[in-house]
Design an enzyme around this catalytic site. Structure first.
Site, PDB file in Angstrom:
ATOM      1  N   ASP A 140     -11.463   5.236   0.205  1.00 31.15           N
ATOM      2  CA  ASP A 140     -10.163   4.668  -0.035  1.00 31.15           C
ATOM      3  C   ASP A 140      -8.911   5.516   0.965  1.00 31.15           C
ATOM      4  O   ASP A 140      -8.874   6.473   0.681  1.00 31.15           O
ATOM      5  CB  ASP A 140      -9.640   4.607  -1.301  1.00 31.15           C
ATOM      6  CG  ASP A 140     -10.513   3.404  -1.943  1.00 31.15           C
ATOM      7  OD1 ASP A 140     -11.149   2.668  -1.442  1.00 31.15           O
ATOM      8  OD2 ASP A 140     -10.372   3.304  -3.104  1.00 31.15           O
TER       9      ASP A 140
ATOM     10  N   ASP B 267     -12.368  -2.754 -12.304  1.00 30.79           N
ATOM     11  CA  ASP B 267     -13.212  -1.602 -12.280  1.00 30.79           C
ATOM     12  C   ASP B 267     -12.928  -0.673 -13.430  1.00 30.79           C
ATOM     13  O   ASP B 267     -13.435  -0.147 -13.901  1.00 30.79           O
ATOM     14  CB  ASP B 267     -13.162  -0.886 -11.103  1.00 30.79           C
ATOM     15  CG  ASP B 267     -13.431  -1.751  -9.743  1.00 30.79           C
ATOM     16  OD1 ASP B 267     -14.083  -2.739  -9.870  1.00 30.79           O
ATOM     17  OD2 ASP B 267     -13.034  -1.430  -8.468  1.00 30.79           O
TER      18      ASP B 267
ATOM     19  N   ASN C 271       3.585  -4.688  -1.756  1.00 30.32           N
ATOM     20  CA  ASN C 271       2.171  -5.556  -1.256  1.00 30.32           C
ATOM     21  C   ASN C 271       1.049  -4.463  -0.707  1.00 30.32           C
ATOM     22  O   ASN C 271       1.563  -3.614  -0.189  1.00 30.32           O
ATOM     23  CB  ASN C 271       2.582  -6.580  -0.005  1.00 30.32           C
ATOM     24  CG  ASN C 271       3.204  -7.550  -0.722  1.00 30.32           C
ATOM     25  OD1 ASN C 271       3.014  -8.306  -1.707  1.00 30.32           O
ATOM     26  ND2 ASN C 271       4.470  -7.952   0.059  1.00 30.32           N
TER      27      ASN C 271
END
Length: 358
Positions: A31, A313, A144
């Site tokens: 990530d 998750d 966002n």
């Protein structure tokens, strides 16, 4: 009522957890998150709040993100996230969680290994040089997050080149709880079946997540090869609806869907299947035997919610942290709700140093 899933469970305070006792296999992604500007989103035709798979036009995005903005790296991917969170909830001993997946022999792969080590999980990656390490870019603008995933190497896992190796299989055999997200059905069904059959034949726990409606729809045949081995099935309300439609359950009621999924044929008859379905802010539904139970989620002020992307998750990770310690199912769900509540108040699937869970 206290319900245990394990046959002849030990008392809740028994020290039953050990290194490698929780096993996960899936798509490892690095990530990469950064605060970006509107021009960056526009350049790659990204929406401010969206989740997409990378196309050819996005290939330069990952490199530009790293060069142009201040980035944070985390070990990601659905299953790896859940194993990380389970380990965080457990704390000690370290490396209770083990994870298998495929990465590239590159810089991002090295960073991913380091970040997984920082999370105190034991990773055994299949490293190849045909494809680069999978990445997920999180482009943050205000509140966002635009997520762009490039699976790359994660799609290249090979059973015969990794899972079948004696040294890797010996590590897997130490586990008593196995978890794989449904996403891996698109990568290596044969690997999932080998793990699932091992769990079933040795009366261990095999857990699966429906993961996404498209898994239920377009990978239905693969999914239904795995379902007979599943001891714990996870899903959310949209995944449950897609699963019910594909299975001709003829109901949209989530409790009925849970009951019908629970009753599907099962190979290991020594254990009853448990089905756990989440519904966002609504009660979590659990089916076991003919009984349906509901559990209210932890209340939270909407203004405290930062990012809901990692909630599923985290829920699974919390659940697994208690399941591997042979705690009752109501405690597994309590821990699941706690973990999800922590994660949605932070950006990305991240967590503080230690949980304050009791």
């Amino acid at each position: 009522m206290v319900v245990y899933i394990t046959q002849g469970s030990l008392p809740a305070d028994s020290p039953t957890v050990f290194t490698n006792s929780l096993f996960g296999m899936g798509n490892p992604l690095l990530d990469i998150s950064a605060v970006v500007d509107k021009d960056f989103l526009d350049k790659y035709n990204l929406k401010p709040n969206d989740q997409i798979l990378a196309e050819d036009k996005h290939k330069a995005l990952f490199e530009e993100l790293v060069k142009k903005f201040k980035v944070e790296y985390h070990a990601g991917g659905a299953t790896q996230n859940s194993i990380k969170i389970a380990q965080w909830m457990i704390q000690e001993p370290r490396k209770v969680g083990t994870f298998f997946g495929c990465i590239g022999k590159d810089q991002f792969g090295e960073i991913l290994k380091k970040k997984a080590e920082d999370a105190h999980i034991e990773t055994h990656y299949y490293e190849q040089d045909d494809e680069p390490t999978g990445t997920c870019a999180a482009c943050i603008t205000g509140a966002n997050r635009s997520l762009i995933a490039n699976l790359a190497a994660a799609n290249c896992y090979k059973k015969e080149k990794h899972l079948d190796l004696e040294e890797n299989w010996k590590i897997l055999e130490k586990a008593k709880v196995f978890y794989i997200a449904g996403f891996f059905l698109t990568v290596s069904l044969e690997s999932m079946l080998k793990v699932a059959k091992h769990a079933s034949e040795n009366n261990k726990l095999f857990c699966l997540n429906l993961s996404a409606p498209f898994i239920c729809q377009f990978f239905k045949d693969n999914l239904m090869q795995i379902i007979p081995y599943v001891d714990v099935l996870f899903g959310n309300e949209t995944e449950a609806a897609a699963f019910a439609k594909e299975q001709d359950f003829d109901t949209k009621d989530i409790k009925e869907i849970a009951k019908k999924a629970q009753a599907l044929p099962k190979v290991n008859t020594k254990r009853h299947r448990v089905v756990v379905l989440t519904q966002g802010q609504e009660d979590t539904v659990m089916a076991l035997h003919d009984k349906i139970s509901t559990f209210p989620v932890v209340k939270i002020d909407p203004k405290d919610i930062v990012d809901t992307n990692g909630a599923g998750d985290a829920f699974v990770g919390g659940f697994l942290s208690e399941l591997v310690r042979e705690k009752p199912l109501d405690q597994c769900i309590k821990a699941a709700h706690y973990a999800a509540n922590v994660i949605i108040q932070r950006a990305g699937c991240t967590f503080p140093e230690k949980p304050d869970y009791k």
